[in-house]
Design a protein around this motif. Structure first.
Motif, PDB file in Angstrom:
ATOM      1  N   GLU A  45       0.811  -1.217   0.000  1.00  0.00           N
ATOM      2  CA  GLU A  45       0.000   0.000   0.000  1.00  0.00           C
ATOM      3  C   GLU A  45       0.847   1.271   0.000  1.00  0.00           C
ATOM      4  OE1 GLU A  45      -0.782   0.408   4.814  1.00  0.00           O
ATOM      5  OE2 GLU A  45      -2.219  -0.699   3.583  1.00  0.00           O
ATOM      6  N   GLN A  46       2.121   1.161   0.362  1.00  0.00           N
ATOM      7  CA  GLN A  46       2.999   2.330   0.405  1.00  0.00           C
ATOM      8  C   GLN A  46       3.352   2.841  -0.989  1.00  0.00           C
ATOM      9  OE1 GLN A  46       3.575  -0.643   1.872  1.00  0.00           O
ATOM     10  NE2 GLN A  46       4.294  -0.379   3.974  1.00  0.00           N
ATOM     11  N   ILE A  47       3.261   1.984  -2.000  1.00  0.00           N
ATOM     12  CA  ILE A  47       3.578   2.403  -3.371  1.00  0.00           C
ATOM     13  C   ILE A  47       2.325   3.014  -3.979  1.00  0.00           C
ATOM     14  CG2 ILE A  47       4.375   1.704  -5.661  1.00  0.00           C
ATOM     15  CD1 ILE A  47       5.740  -0.698  -4.373  1.00  0.00           C
ATOM     16  N   GLN A  48       2.327   4.329  -4.128  1.00  0.00           N
ATOM     17  CA  GLN A  48       1.166   5.030  -4.668  1.00  0.00           C
ATOM     18  C   GLN A  48       1.616   6.087  -5.668  1.00  0.00           C
ATOM     19  OE1 GLN A  48      -0.925   6.537  -1.254  1.00  0.00           O
ATOM     20  NE2 GLN A  48      -1.892   4.576  -0.868  1.00  0.00           N
ATOM     21  N   PRO A  49       1.905   5.671  -6.901  1.00  0.00           N
ATOM     22  CA  PRO A  49       2.294   6.673  -7.895  1.00  0.00           C
ATOM     23  C   PRO A  49       1.120   7.588  -8.234  1.00  0.00           C
ATOM     24  CG  PRO A  49       1.941   4.561  -8.950  1.00  0.00           C
ATOM     25  CD  PRO A  49       1.831   4.331  -7.471  1.00  0.00           C
ATOM     26  N   VAL A  50       1.452   8.779  -8.677  1.00  0.00           N
ATOM     27  CA  VAL A  50       0.426   9.701  -9.146  1.00  0.00           C
ATOM     28  C   VAL A  50      -0.088   9.156 -10.473  1.00  0.00           C
ATOM     29  CG1 VAL A  50       0.020  12.066  -9.940  1.00  0.00           C
ATOM     30  CG2 VAL A  50       1.604  11.639  -8.042  1.00  0.00           C
ATOM     31  N   LYS A  51      -1.409   9.135 -10.641  1.00  0.00           N
ATOM     32  CA  LYS A  51      -1.983   8.628 -11.894  1.00  0.00           C
ATOM     33  C   LYS A  51      -2.722   9.768 -12.587  1.00  0.00           C
ATOM     34  CE  LYS A  51      -2.333   3.883 -10.346  1.00  0.00           C
ATOM     35  NZ  LYS A  51      -3.191   2.757 -10.031  1.00  0.00           N
ATOM     36  N   ARG A  52      -2.265  10.041 -13.822  1.00  0.00           N
ATOM     37  CA  ARG A  52      -2.903  11.066 -14.641  1.00  0.00           C
ATOM     38  C   ARG A  52      -3.080  10.511 -16.037  1.00  0.00           C
ATOM     39  NH1 ARG A  52       1.160  15.293 -12.637  1.00  0.00           N
ATOM     40  NH2 ARG A  52       0.255  15.878 -10.646  1.00  0.00           N
ATOM     41  N   SER A  53      -4.261  10.678 -16.588  1.00  0.00           N
ATOM     42  CA  SER A  53      -4.560  10.202 -17.947  1.00  0.00           C
ATOM     43  C   SER A  53      -4.154   8.742 -18.122  1.00  0.00           C
ATOM     44  CB  SER A  53      -3.857  11.070 -18.984  1.00  0.00           C
ATOM     45  OG  SER A  53      -4.231  12.412 -18.835  1.00  0.00           O
ATOM     46  N   ASN A  54      -4.461   7.927 -17.116  1.00  0.00           N
ATOM     47  CA  ASN A  54      -4.175   6.490 -17.162  1.00  0.00           C
ATOM     48  C   ASN A  54      -2.672   6.174 -17.234  1.00  0.00           C
ATOM     49  OD1 ASN A  54      -5.268   3.967 -16.847  1.00  0.00           O
ATOM     50  ND2 ASN A  54      -5.493   3.597 -19.032  1.00  0.00           N
ATOM     51  N   ARG A  55      -1.842   7.089 -16.800  1.00  0.00           N
ATOM     52  CA  ARG A  55      -0.390   6.874 -16.741  1.00  0.00           C
ATOM     53  C   ARG A  55       0.077   7.021 -15.304  1.00  0.00           C
ATOM     54  NH1 ARG A  55       3.061   7.759 -21.417  1.00  0.00           N
ATOM     55  NH2 ARG A  55       1.770   7.778 -23.260  1.00  0.00           N
ATOM     56  N   ARG A  56       1.127   6.287 -14.974  1.00  0.00           N
ATOM     57  CA  ARG A  56       1.697   6.351 -13.633  1.00  0.00           C
ATOM     58  C   ARG A  56       2.920   7.252 -13.640  1.00  0.00           C
ATOM     59  NH1 ARG A  56      -0.477   1.391 -14.279  1.00  0.00           N
ATOM     60  NH2 ARG A  56      -1.239   0.280 -12.447  1.00  0.00           N
ATOM     61  N   TYR A  57       3.027   8.088 -12.614  1.00  0.00           N
ATOM     62  CA  TYR A  57       4.200   8.934 -12.436  1.00  0.00           C
ATOM     63  C   TYR A  57       4.705   8.737 -11.007  1.00  0.00           C
ATOM     64  CZ  TYR A  57       2.746  11.090 -16.774  1.00  0.00           C
ATOM     65  OH  TYR A  57       2.390  11.304 -18.080  1.00  0.00           O
ATOM     66  N   TYR A  58       5.924   8.255 -10.913  1.00  0.00           N
ATOM     67  CA  TYR A  58       6.538   7.955  -9.623  1.00  0.00           C
ATOM     68  C   TYR A  58       7.442   9.111  -9.212  1.00  0.00           C
ATOM     69  CZ  TYR A  58       5.161   3.132 -10.648  1.00  0.00           C
ATOM     70  OH  TYR A  58       4.458   1.995 -10.941  1.00  0.00           O
ATOM     71  N   GLN A  59       7.553   9.325  -7.907  1.00  0.00           N
ATOM     72  CA  GLN A  59       8.456  10.343  -7.379  1.00  0.00           C
ATOM     73  C   GLN A  59       9.665   9.656  -6.751  1.00  0.00           C
ATOM     74  OE1 GLN A  59       6.513  13.420  -5.073  1.00  0.00           O
ATOM     75  NE2 GLN A  59       4.579  13.043  -6.139  1.00  0.00           N
ATOM     76  N   ARG A  60      10.651  10.460  -6.391  1.00  0.00           N
ATOM     77  CA  ARG A  60      11.912   9.935  -5.848  1.00  0.00           C
ATOM     78  C   ARG A  60      11.680   8.996  -4.659  1.00  0.00           C
ATOM     79  NH1 ARG A  60      17.029  10.930  -6.369  1.00  0.00           N
ATOM     80  NH2 ARG A  60      18.441  10.509  -4.663  1.00  0.00           N
ATOM     81  N   GLN A  61      10.803   9.387  -3.729  1.00  0.00           N
ATOM     82  CA  GLN A  61      10.565   8.536  -2.552  1.00  0.00           C
ATOM     83  C   GLN A  61       9.949   7.203  -2.960  1.00  0.00           C
ATOM     84  OE1 GLN A  61       9.050  11.604  -2.799  1.00  0.00           O
ATOM     85  NE2 GLN A  61       6.867  11.404  -2.380  1.00  0.00           N
ATOM     86  N   ASP A  62       9.169   7.187  -4.054  1.00  0.00           N
ATOM     87  CA  ASP A  62       8.628   5.924  -4.558  1.00  0.00           C
ATOM     88  C   ASP A  62       9.755   5.014  -5.041  1.00  0.00           C
ATOM     89  OD1 ASP A  62       5.879   6.670  -4.209  1.00  0.00           O
ATOM     90  OD2 ASP A  62       5.967   7.791  -6.088  1.00  0.00           O
ATOM     91  N   LEU A  63      10.724   5.595  -5.758  1.00  0.00           N
ATOM     92  CA  LEU A  63      11.859   4.805  -6.243  1.00  0.00           C
ATOM     93  C   LEU A  63      12.661   4.231  -5.085  1.00  0.00           C
ATOM     94  CD1 LEU A  63      11.270   6.427  -8.973  1.00  0.00           C
ATOM     95  CD2 LEU A  63      13.654   5.960  -9.423  1.00  0.00           C
ATOM     96  N   LEU A  64      12.887   5.044  -4.054  1.00  0.00           N
ATOM     97  CA  LEU A  64      13.647   4.559  -2.893  1.00  0.00           C
ATOM     98  C   LEU A  64      12.906   3.415  -2.215  1.00  0.00           C
ATOM     99  CD1 LEU A  64      14.848   7.980  -1.460  1.00  0.00           C
ATOM    100  CD2 LEU A  64      16.230   6.281  -2.671  1.00  0.00           C
ATOM    101  N   LEU A  65      11.590   3.548  -2.092  1.00  0.00           N
ATOM    102  CA  LEU A  65      10.784   2.487  -1.491  1.00  0.00           C
ATOM    103  C   LEU A  65      10.815   1.223  -2.351  1.00  0.00           C
ATOM    104  CD1 LEU A  65       8.731   1.443   0.596  1.00  0.00           C
ATOM    105  CD2 LEU A  65       6.941   2.488  -0.803  1.00  0.00           C
ATOM    106  N   ILE A  66      10.677   1.379  -3.656  1.00  0.00           N
ATOM    107  CA  ILE A  66      10.699   0.225  -4.559  1.00  0.00           C
ATOM    108  C   ILE A  66      12.046  -0.475  -4.497  1.00  0.00           C
ATOM    109  CG2 ILE A  66      10.662  -0.435  -7.004  1.00  0.00           C
ATOM    110  CD1 ILE A  66       8.453   1.818  -7.289  1.00  0.00           C
ATOM    111  N   ARG A  67      13.123   0.306  -4.441  1.00  0.00           N
ATOM    112  CA  ARG A  67      14.458  -0.305  -4.316  1.00  0.00           C
ATOM    113  C   ARG A  67      14.589  -1.044  -2.992  1.00  0.00           C
ATOM    114  NH1 ARG A  67      19.119   3.610  -6.884  1.00  0.00           N
ATOM    115  NH2 ARG A  67      18.530   3.288  -9.052  1.00  0.00           N
ATOM    116  N   GLN A  68      13.990  -0.493  -1.939  1.00  0.00           N
ATOM    117  CA  GLN A  68      14.050  -1.169  -0.641  1.00  0.00           C
ATOM    118  C   GLN A  68      13.263  -2.480  -0.696  1.00  0.00           C
ATOM    119  OE1 GLN A  68      12.462   1.029   2.684  1.00  0.00           O
ATOM    120  NE2 GLN A  68      13.803  -0.063   4.076  1.00  0.00           N
ATOM    121  N   ILE A  69      12.088  -2.462  -1.304  1.00  0.00           N
ATOM    122  CA  ILE A  69      11.289  -3.677  -1.439  1.00  0.00           C
ATOM    123  C   ILE A  69      12.047  -4.703  -2.276  1.00  0.00           C
ATOM    124  CG2 ILE A  69       9.186  -4.637  -2.486  1.00  0.00           C
ATOM    125  CD1 ILE A  69       7.806  -1.964  -1.664  1.00  0.00           C
TER     126      ILE A  69
END
Length: 121
Positions: A45-69
């Motif tokens: 649930e911690q991974i929550q990219p911004v969704k606009r026009s059916n596209r996902r946009y990730y921010q830096r903290q999302d990348l750090l979390l994904i790398r940690q996972i």
């Protein structure tokens, strides 16, 4: 010949200094396939990219979390349930374990900053 399986720790590219990343950019920077990222969004649930026009946009903290996972699952051998618990701190019944989690996150962020600074020179 070196083994390039996901269980072997690999050096990931430094995270560029931009605000938003597409799923393709995140997949490349985290050495994952886009479908894995979409699956992990459902599982963590911690991974929550911004969704606009059916596209996902990730921010830096999302990348750090994904790398940690990624590290928890591929390098440290956690299951998805175990990684989810570790991230939530549920298994950490005491403050010492929570402190170690925060310390690991801080170290990961500092390493990313160091790598970014190396590329700027």
């Amino acid at each position: 010949m070196p083994d390039s399986s996901p269980t072997q720790q690999t050096e990931l590219e430094p995270i560029p200094g931009k605000r938003y990343f597409t799923i393709g950019e995140v997949a490349k920077l985290c050495d994952l396939k886009p479908h894995v990222l979409r699956y992990w969004e459902q599982e963590f649930e911690q991974i929550q990219p911004v969704k606009r026009s059916n596209r996902r946009y990730y921010q830096r903290q999302d990348l750090l979390l994904i790398r940690q996972i990624r590290s928890l699952l591929y390098d440290q051998g956690f299951t998805i349930v175990g990684a989810r618990q570790w991230l939530k701190g549920e298994q950490a019944g005491d403050d010492a374990k929570r402190y170690r989690q925060l310390l690991r996150q801080t170290i990961t962020e500092l390493e990313s900053i160091r790598d970014l600074l190396k590329t700027v020179r």
